[in-house]
Every structure is written in structure tokens, then in C-alpha cells.
Motif scaffolding. Structure first.
Motif, short mmCIF file in Angstrom:
data_model
loop_
_atom_site.label_atom_id
_atom_site.label_comp_id
_atom_site.label_asym_id
_atom_site.label_seq_id
_atom_site.Cartn_x
_atom_site.Cartn_y
_atom_site.Cartn_z
N LYS A 113 19.06 -67.33 -25.63
CA LYS A 113 18.83 -67.20 -24.56
C LYS A 113 18.00 -66.04 -23.79
N GLN A 114 18.18 -64.82 -24.14
CA GLN A 114 17.86 -63.75 -23.51
C GLN A 114 16.07 -63.88 -24.22
N ARG A 115 16.09 -64.23 -25.44
CA ARG A 115 14.74 -64.24 -26.14
C ARG A 115 13.90 -65.37 -25.57
N LEU A 116 14.53 -66.58 -25.16
CA LEU A 116 13.71 -67.51 -24.42
C LEU A 116 13.13 -67.02 -22.89
N ASN A 117 13.51 -66.11 -22.38
CA ASN A 117 13.26 -65.53 -21.08
C ASN A 117 11.70 -64.94 -21.34
N THR A 118 11.68 -64.61 -22.55
CA THR A 118 10.15 -63.68 -22.98
C THR A 118 9.22 -64.88 -23.62
N VAL A 119 9.52 -66.10 -23.82
CA VAL A 119 8.70 -67.04 -24.15
C VAL A 119 7.91 -67.75 -23.04
N LEU A 120 6.69 -67.55 -23.03
CA LEU A 120 5.66 -68.20 -21.84
C LEU A 120 5.14 -69.33 -22.31
N ILE A 121 5.24 -70.30 -21.19
CA ILE A 121 4.65 -71.78 -21.58
C ILE A 121 3.55 -71.82 -20.72
N ASP A 122 2.39 -72.42 -20.91
CA ASP A 122 1.30 -72.49 -20.01
C ASP A 122 0.98 -74.01 -20.15
#
Length: 107
Positions: free
Chosen positions: A23-32
Motif C-alpha cells: 500500500k505504501q509503495r503504491l502511493n509512489t506509483v503515478l499513473i497519467d
């Protein structure tokens, strides 16, 4: 009958920790996602948190058109984020689950 209950509990705690880390890592995955021929750009995280919206000035003249593009583009980016989130969370949960007979939920 159930094997090592303590070992299973440790595995479940590890799985829970792995899910939290994911969950914490997915906060850093950006989707444009872009819409309106690139005149609208939306960025969110894989946890579906809105990070930015960029709107070309030419879209500001027609509120209805802008609203339509926002809805379409937001729906596309939210769908992509949801798919990524579900895949990553399933992997995290499966990797830490103990082998309990009859509980093969994550095939």
C-alpha cells in the motif's frame, strides 16, 4: 489436524505486513492519463489519490466540454489505477499466505 497454528499465525502477520508495505509503495506509483487531444492531463497514484490536473486554456471556454473530458479522463485513469492496485495487492496477499488446505483463494 491444522498443523503448526503458531507458524500459520506468523505467516498471516507477514502477509499483513507485506500488504501494508505494498500500500505504501503504491502511493509512489503515478499513473497519467491524457484526454482532449492532450489538452487535459490527470495524474493519480495507484492508490487512487489525485495528484494533479493540467488543463489547456482552450478548454476553459466551454464548461460543458471540459466537464465531459474530465469525467472521461478521470474514469479511464481510475480504472487503470484500480487494476494495478488489485494486481499488486493480490500478489502481496498471496505471497504471505500460509498453505491451509482448502483455502486456495488466490489462484
Amino acid at each position: 489436524m491444522f498443523g503448526d497454528i503458531s507458524g500459520m499465525m506468523d505467516k498471516l502477520k507477514q502477509a499483513q505486513q507485506k500488504v501494508e508495505e505494498t500500500k505504501q509503495r503504491l502511493n509512489t506509483v503515478l499513473i497519467d492519463e491524457s484526454g482532449a487531444d492532450g489538452k487535459l492531463k490527470i495524474t493519480i497514484t495507484a492508490n487512487r489519490e489525485l495528484k494533479s490536473i493540467t488543463i489547456d486554456d482552450s478548454l476553459l471556454n466551454d464548461a460543458e466540454e471540459l466537464e465531459d473530458y474530465l469525467v472521461l479522463t478521470l474514469n479511464k485513469v481510475l480504472k487503470r489505477a484500480g487494476e494495478i492496485n488489485e494486481q499488486e495487492m493480490a500478489v502481496a496477499a498471496k505471497s504471505g499466505m500460509p498453505n491451509i488446505p482448502g483455502m486456495d483463494m488466490f489462484k
